[in-house]
Design an enzyme around this catalytic site. Structure first.
Site, PDB file in Angstrom:
ATOM      1  N   HIS A  72      66.150  16.457  55.581  1.00  0.00           N
ATOM      2  CA  HIS A  72      66.554  16.417  57.352  1.00  0.00           C
ATOM      3  C   HIS A  72      64.953  15.338  57.400  1.00  0.00           C
ATOM      4  O   HIS A  72      64.423  15.134  56.667  1.00  0.00           O
ATOM      5  CB  HIS A  72      66.390  17.688  57.647  1.00  0.00           C
ATOM      6  CG  HIS A  72      65.114  18.513  57.952  1.00  0.00           C
ATOM      7  ND1 HIS A  72      64.815  19.017  58.037  1.00  0.00           N
ATOM      8  CD2 HIS A  72      63.863  18.439  57.025  1.00  0.00           C
ATOM      9  CE1 HIS A  72      63.064  20.279  58.538  1.00  0.00           C
ATOM     10  NE2 HIS A  72      63.066  19.271  57.078  1.00  0.00           N
ATOM     11  N   CYS A  89      57.355  14.395  58.386  1.00  0.00           N
ATOM     12  CA  CYS A  89      58.205  14.762  58.917  1.00  0.00           C
ATOM     13  C   CYS A  89      58.937  13.648  59.447  1.00  0.00           C
ATOM     14  O   CYS A  89      60.374  14.269  59.345  1.00  0.00           O
ATOM     15  CB  CYS A  89      59.113  16.212  59.108  1.00  0.00           C
ATOM     16  SG  CYS A  89      57.688  17.430  57.944  1.00  0.00           S
ATOM     17  N   HIS A 126      63.697  14.048  53.768  1.00  0.00           N
ATOM     18  CA  HIS A 126      62.726  14.858  52.703  1.00  0.00           C
ATOM     19  C   HIS A 126      64.118  16.729  52.820  1.00  0.00           C
ATOM     20  O   HIS A 126      64.207  16.717  53.202  1.00  0.00           O
ATOM     21  CB  HIS A 126      61.282  14.908  53.439  1.00  0.00           C
ATOM     22  CG  HIS A 126      61.181  15.763  53.740  1.00  0.00           C
ATOM     23  ND1 HIS A 126      61.091  15.621  55.106  1.00  0.00           N
ATOM     24  CD2 HIS A 126      60.748  17.294  54.041  1.00  0.00           C
ATOM     25  CE1 HIS A 126      61.175  17.278  56.249  1.00  0.00           C
ATOM     26  NE2 HIS A 126      61.381  17.484  55.588  1.00  0.00           N
ATOM     27  N   HIS A 170      64.691  20.469  51.118  1.00  0.00           N
ATOM     28  CA  HIS A 170      63.992  21.665  50.956  1.00  0.00           C
ATOM     29  C   HIS A 170      65.285  22.478  50.397  1.00  0.00           C
ATOM     30  O   HIS A 170      66.712  22.196  50.655  1.00  0.00           O
ATOM     31  CB  HIS A 170      63.954  22.474  52.579  1.00  0.00           C
ATOM     32  CG  HIS A 170      63.190  21.873  53.215  1.00  0.00           C
ATOM     33  ND1 HIS A 170      61.298  21.827  53.287  1.00  0.00           N
ATOM     34  CD2 HIS A 170      63.006  21.220  53.886  1.00  0.00           C
ATOM     35  CE1 HIS A 170      60.782  21.306  54.184  1.00  0.00           C
ATOM     36  NE2 HIS A 170      61.459  21.111  54.710  1.00  0.00           N
ATOM     37  N   ASP A 174      75.198  22.004  51.827  1.00  0.00           N
ATOM     38  CA  ASP A 174      74.403  21.979  50.998  1.00  0.00           C
ATOM     39  C   ASP A 174      74.865  20.470  50.154  1.00  0.00           C
ATOM     40  O   ASP A 174      75.775  20.522  50.361  1.00  0.00           O
ATOM     41  CB  ASP A 174      75.158  23.668  49.473  1.00  0.00           C
ATOM     42  CG  ASP A 174      74.237  23.287  48.290  1.00  0.00           C
ATOM     43  OD1 ASP A 174      73.108  23.484  48.481  1.00  0.00           O
ATOM     44  OD2 ASP A 174      74.380  23.352  47.375  1.00  0.00           O
ATOM     45  N   HIS A 175      74.025  20.197  50.422  1.00  0.00           N
ATOM     46  CA  HIS A 175      73.754  18.628  49.913  1.00  0.00           C
ATOM     47  C   HIS A 175      74.034  17.875  50.473  1.00  0.00           C
ATOM     48  O   HIS A 175      74.426  17.125  49.875  1.00  0.00           O
ATOM     49  CB  HIS A 175      74.514  18.578  48.098  1.00  0.00           C
ATOM     50  CG  HIS A 175      73.219  19.386  46.624  1.00  0.00           C
ATOM     51  ND1 HIS A 175      72.787  20.377  46.821  1.00  0.00           N
ATOM     52  CD2 HIS A 175      72.924  19.067  46.429  1.00  0.00           C
ATOM     53  CE1 HIS A 175      72.267  21.178  45.995  1.00  0.00           C
ATOM     54  NE2 HIS A 175      71.602  19.392  45.216  1.00  0.00           N
ATOM     55  N   GLU A 216      62.239  28.148  55.309  1.00  0.00           N
ATOM     56  CA  GLU A 216      62.237  26.525  54.645  1.00  0.00           C
ATOM     57  C   GLU A 216      61.578  26.483  53.443  1.00  0.00           C
ATOM     58  O   GLU A 216      62.131  25.770  52.708  1.00  0.00           O
ATOM     59  CB  GLU A 216      62.032  25.700  55.888  1.00  0.00           C
ATOM     60  CG  GLU A 216      62.373  24.684  55.708  1.00  0.00           C
ATOM     61  CD  GLU A 216      62.065  24.008  56.887  1.00  0.00           C
ATOM     62  OE1 GLU A 216      62.949  23.476  57.611  1.00  0.00           O
ATOM     63  OE2 GLU A 216      60.605  22.970  56.264  1.00  0.00           O
TER      64      GLU A 216
HETATM   65 NI    NI Z   1      61.096  19.304  56.365  1.00  0.00          NI
END
Ligand code: NI
Length: 136
Positions: free
Chosen positions: A14, A33, A39, A41, A79-80, A124
């Site tokens: 995100h 961010c 990037h 998580h 996911d992914h 997160e």
């Molecule tokens: Ni982040």
């Protein structure tokens, strides 16, 4: 009343960027961010349901069904994925921990049977999580 929690994990990318703001304003609030390349998580999701223990089965609800619902409604969608670019609810809202918790609640609402959806918790990072208890 008893609370029962099931966990799942997903990995996603995100970024945080408000188009109406200047690049400087985005950088000031969001820091690294704000990089629109994104990037990643590793998220942990906890879904808590509330109910009574059935005296015969000893269950509040079918936990396999809960796991399957979390998998189908959330993990397979997130996911992914790049949340900003690939998940519809984040085209109009930033995929912050807070908004992800709300979005997951909305995805699960009405799809859990035999118990009441009580809380959605999204981690997160190990030291950052958001709890959502539904609309008041
Ligand atoms: Ni982040």
């Amino acid at each position: 009343m008893l609370l029962l929690t099931r966990k799942a994990e997903f990995s996603a990318a995100h970024y945080y960027y408000v188009d109406a703001w200047t690049p400087e304003e985005n950088l000031r609030l969001f820091g690294k961010c704000a990089n629109r390349n994104g990037h990643g998580h590793n998220y942990t999701l906890e879904v808590t349901v509330a109910g009574e223990v059935d005296p015969v089965s000893g269950f509040v609800m079918d936990l396999k069904a809960l796991k399957d619902t979390m998998e189908r409604e959330v993990v397979q969608v997130y996911d992914h994925r790049h949340l900003n670019l690939e998940v519809p609810e984040f085209r109009t809202a930033l995929p912050t921990t807070e908004n992800i918790a709300v979005a997951i609640w909305r995805r699960l609402q009405g799809k859990i049977h035999g118990a009441r959806l009580h809380r959605v918790r999204v981690y997160e990072m190990p030291d950052l999580f958001a709890d959502y208890y539904g609309e008041p």
